[in-house]
Write a protein that holds these residues in place. Structure first.
Motif, PDB file in Angstrom:
ATOM      1  N   GLN A  28       0.833  -1.193   0.000  1.00 33.42           N
ATOM      2  CA  GLN A  28       0.000   0.000   0.000  1.00 33.42           C
ATOM      3  C   GLN A  28       0.875   1.252   0.000  1.00 33.42           C
ATOM      4  O   GLN A  28       2.071   1.199   0.324  1.00 33.42           O
ATOM      5  N   ILE A  29       0.255   2.388  -0.339  1.00 35.14           N
ATOM      6  CA  ILE A  29       0.933   3.679  -0.252  1.00 35.14           C
ATOM      7  C   ILE A  29       0.407   4.386   1.000  1.00 35.14           C
ATOM      8  O   ILE A  29      -0.781   4.671   1.105  1.00 35.14           O
ATOM      9  N   TYR A  30       1.304   4.632   1.936  1.00 31.28           N
ATOM     10  CA  TYR A  30       0.940   5.266   3.206  1.00 31.28           C
ATOM     11  C   TYR A  30       1.352   6.736   3.185  1.00 31.28           C
ATOM     12  O   TYR A  30       2.461   7.074   2.772  1.00 31.28           O
ATOM     13  N   GLY A  31       0.461   7.584   3.638  1.00 27.42           N
ATOM     14  CA  GLY A  31       0.771   8.996   3.772  1.00 27.42           C
ATOM     15  C   GLY A  31       1.016   9.340   5.229  1.00 27.42           C
ATOM     16  O   GLY A  31       0.183   9.043   6.089  1.00 27.42           O
ATOM     17  N   PHE A  32       2.186   9.923   5.504  1.00 21.99           N
ATOM     18  CA  PHE A  32       2.541  10.341   6.857  1.00 21.99           C
ATOM     19  C   PHE A  32       2.352  11.847   6.901  1.00 21.99           C
ATOM     20  O   PHE A  32       3.185  12.604   6.401  1.00 21.99           O
ATOM     21  N   LEU A  33       1.238  12.278   7.481  1.00 24.52           N
ATOM     22  CA  LEU A  33       0.780  13.658   7.350  1.00 24.52           C
ATOM     23  C   LEU A  33       0.863  14.391   8.680  1.00 24.52           C
ATOM     24  O   LEU A  33       0.548  13.831   9.731  1.00 24.52           O
ATOM     25  N   GLY A  34       1.281  15.654   8.624  1.00 22.19           N
ATOM     26  CA  GLY A  34       1.319  16.459   9.839  1.00 22.19           C
ATOM     27  C   GLY A  34       1.847  17.837   9.548  1.00 22.19           C
ATOM     28  O   GLY A  34       2.515  18.061   8.528  1.00 22.19           O
ATOM     29  N   PRO A  35       1.577  18.807  10.434  1.00 23.15           N
ATOM     30  CA  PRO A  35       2.102  20.161  10.228  1.00 23.15           C
ATOM     31  C   PRO A  35       3.612  20.188  10.390  1.00 23.15           C
ATOM     32  O   PRO A  35       4.220  19.221  10.881  1.00 23.15           O
ATOM     33  N   ASN A  36       4.230  21.279   9.966  1.00 22.46           N
ATOM     34  CA  ASN A  36       5.677  21.421  10.153  1.00 22.46           C
ATOM     35  C   ASN A  36       6.025  21.329  11.633  1.00 22.46           C
ATOM     36  O   ASN A  36       5.358  21.919  12.480  1.00 22.46           O
ATOM     37  N   GLY A  37       7.086  20.568  11.939  1.00 24.42           N
ATOM     38  CA  GLY A  37       7.498  20.399  13.329  1.00 24.42           C
ATOM     39  C   GLY A  37       6.738  19.325  14.072  1.00 24.42           C
ATOM     40  O   GLY A  37       6.897  19.187  15.293  1.00 24.42           O
ATOM     41  N   ALA A  38       5.928  18.526  13.371  1.00 30.14           N
ATOM     42  CA  ALA A  38       5.119  17.504  14.044  1.00 30.14           C
ATOM     43  C   ALA A  38       5.935  16.276  14.433  1.00 30.14           C
ATOM     44  O   ALA A  38       5.498  15.481  15.265  1.00 30.14           O
ATOM     45  N   GLY A  39       7.114  16.094  13.827  1.00 28.01           N
ATOM     46  CA  GLY A  39       7.942  14.922  14.126  1.00 28.01           C
ATOM     47  C   GLY A  39       8.030  13.929  12.992  1.00 28.01           C
ATOM     48  O   GLY A  39       8.526  12.811  13.186  1.00 28.01           O
ATOM     49  N   ILE A 168       5.651  18.362  -9.698  1.00 29.93           N
ATOM     50  CA  ILE A 168       4.882  17.698  -8.636  1.00 29.93           C
ATOM     51  C   ILE A 168       3.994  16.607  -9.230  1.00 29.93           C
ATOM     52  O   ILE A 168       3.916  15.486  -8.701  1.00 29.93           O
ATOM     53  N   ILE A 169       3.306  16.924 -10.335  1.00 30.78           N
ATOM     54  CA  ILE A 169       2.439  15.941 -10.988  1.00 30.78           C
ATOM     55  C   ILE A 169       3.256  14.738 -11.457  1.00 30.78           C
ATOM     56  O   ILE A 169       2.840  13.578 -11.302  1.00 30.78           O
ATOM     57  N   LEU A 191      -1.769  18.448   1.936  1.00 32.71           N
ATOM     58  CA  LEU A 191      -2.945  17.589   1.976  1.00 32.71           C
ATOM     59  C   LEU A 191      -3.323  17.047   0.607  1.00 32.71           C
ATOM     60  O   LEU A 191      -3.654  15.866   0.459  1.00 32.71           O
ATOM     61  N   SER A 192      -3.279  17.904  -0.404  1.00 32.85           N
ATOM     62  CA  SER A 192      -3.690  17.467  -1.739  1.00 32.85           C
ATOM     63  C   SER A 192      -2.778  16.367  -2.258  1.00 32.85           C
ATOM     64  O   SER A 192      -3.229  15.449  -2.952  1.00 32.85           O
ATOM     65  N   GLU A 193      -1.516  16.437  -1.919  1.00 36.74           N
ATOM     66  CA  GLU A 193      -0.560  15.420  -2.354  1.00 36.74           C
ATOM     67  C   GLU A 193      -0.883  14.074  -1.733  1.00 36.74           C
ATOM     68  O   GLU A 193      -0.908  13.039  -2.401  1.00 36.74           O
ATOM     69  N   VAL A 194      -1.149  14.066  -0.432  1.00 35.77           N
ATOM     70  CA  VAL A 194      -1.434  12.817   0.279  1.00 35.77           C
ATOM     71  C   VAL A 194      -2.748  12.211  -0.199  1.00 35.77           C
ATOM     72  O   VAL A 194      -2.838  11.012  -0.468  1.00 35.77           O
ATOM     73  N   SER A 195      -3.793  13.033  -0.315  1.00 29.50           N
ATOM     74  CA  SER A 195      -5.094  12.502  -0.718  1.00 29.50           C
ATOM     75  C   SER A 195      -5.081  12.015  -2.159  1.00 29.50           C
ATOM     76  O   SER A 195      -5.870  11.140  -2.533  1.00 29.50           O
TER      77      SER A 195
END
Length: 376
Positions: A28-39, A168-169, A191-195
């Motif tokens: 699967q393709i997993y997206g690791f999403l979070g704001p800057n500085g989230a870790g 990017i595309i 967000l758009s990249e991950v979704s």
């Protein structure tokens, strides 16, 4: 498969990663999403063995990244946020170098390099010096070294940062292609990249995992407060009187132009206030029908991934920003006594406790006074 168990990274009292645990399944393709500085980057560096953890463990196909680094790293390819490129090499020389580092069999190096260059579309620049390449092509070369040797898991940290829309595309299409044969972990705050490319999303905030699910299921999380748009034939006052007793509904707006028989309603519904089998749309339909107020149109509005992300991260920030109450722990074991409170500008030092007295004002530095006098 990757297993992250109770991962902690402590930088002198600052928890960049806070007891993080999750599992990445194959294929699967997993997206690791979070704001800057989230870790996100810290977690990726620990997962790939570039950084040690304060606590916890990471297993790559059953191999502990710290205890069995060679076996674990054979199973994965890694593209950091800044690709590890030697700019005085040509693209082909660099990939040969990367293949030797990965200990690929000598008789398969040439074929492996040709395969990855074709996949990431860099055949036409293989003889050029890396320092003369655009950022987009450098990112492709970094991607090529990550997938060289066909690792089971490919980890990409912010792969589209600094790229133009066309690049990017192209990178997104490449990630989708990789997802057909590899497990891909993609770190991003876009967000758009991950979704657009991910099958599963993990949202991290302040080093903690706050959500993990498919994009569709994450969007459904906010459907507990889903929106409804209705056009109802009837007077606005009569419609409002019917809706007021329904606790599961909040009327956001009720608009009716002068002389128009139709009232447009925007409603917010609280699914937690309904029975599990109850559909608020059915309730509204029968209620208006019994009162001879036909519903001319009805539509639902689903929460976007952006709204889910904002709600989850804001909730986590509010929790972390809560004020201390009596008995809450402070740093270094200090605690507030009953009746004590922190005042503006006050701070605790090691071994100090709060007392019912005003702290002395900070005295000016002696050397600073002398400098001021000399300036005069």
């Amino acid at each position: 498969m990757i297993e992250v168990k109770n991962l902690v990274k402590d930088y002198g009292g600052h928890l960049a990663v806070d007891h993080l645990s999750f599992t990445v399944e194959d294929g699967q393709i997993y997206g690791f999403l979070g704001p800057n500085g989230a870790g996100k980057s810290t977690t990726m560096n620990i997962m790939t063995g570039y950084l040690g953890a304060t606590k916890g463990e990471v297993l790559i196909n059953g191999h502990n990244i710290l205890e069995e680094p060679e076996q674990a790293k054979k199973c994965m390819g890694y593209l950091p946020e800044v690709p590890p490129l030697y700019t005085d090499m040509t693209v082909y020389e660099y990939l040969v170098f990367a293949a030797k580092l990965k200990k690929l069999p000598k008789d398969s190096i040439k074929a492996s390099i040709s395969e990855v260059m074709e996949l990431v579309k860099i055949q036409d620049v293989k003889g050029r010096l890396i320092r003369n390449l655009s950022k987009g092509y450098r990112q492709r070369v970094g991607m090529a070294q990550a997938i060289l040797g066909k690792p089971d898991v490919i980890i990409l940290d912010e792969p589209t940062v600094g790229l133009d829309p066309k690049q990017i595309i192209e990178i997104r299409d490449m990630i989708r292609e990789l997802g057909r044969k590899h497990t891909v972990i993609l770190s991003s705050h876009i967000l758009s990249e991950v979704s657009a490319v991910c099958d599963h999303i993990m949202i991290i905030s302040h080093g903690k995992l706050i959500a993990s699910d498919t994009p569709e299921n994450l969007e459904r999380q906010l459907e507990g407060s889903a929106g409804l748009e209705l056009d109802v034939k009837g007077s606005r006052d009569d419609i409002m009187n019917l809706l007021m007793p329904i606790s599961a509904i909040t009327v956001s707006s009720a608009l009716q132009e002068e002389g128009s028989p139709v009232c447009h309603l925007s409603l917010q519904t609280d699914r937690n206030a309904l029975n599990q089998t109850e559909d608020i749309r059915e309730t509204l339909f029968y209620m208006f029908a019994q009162n001879h107020m036909p519903i001319l149109s009805m539509s639902t509005s689903r929460a976007s991934l952006e709204e889910v992300f904002l709600e989850l991260t804001e909730e986590d920030s509010m929790k972390d920003g809560d004020s201390l109450k009596d008995g809450d722990s402070l740093k270094d074991g200090d605690s507030l006594k009953d009746g004590d409170s922190l005042k503006d500008g006050d701070s605790l030092k090691d071994g100090d406790s709060l007392k019912d007295e005003t702290l002395p004002k900070e005295q000016p530095d002696k050397e600073e006074e002398e400098n001021n006098e000399s300036d005069l």
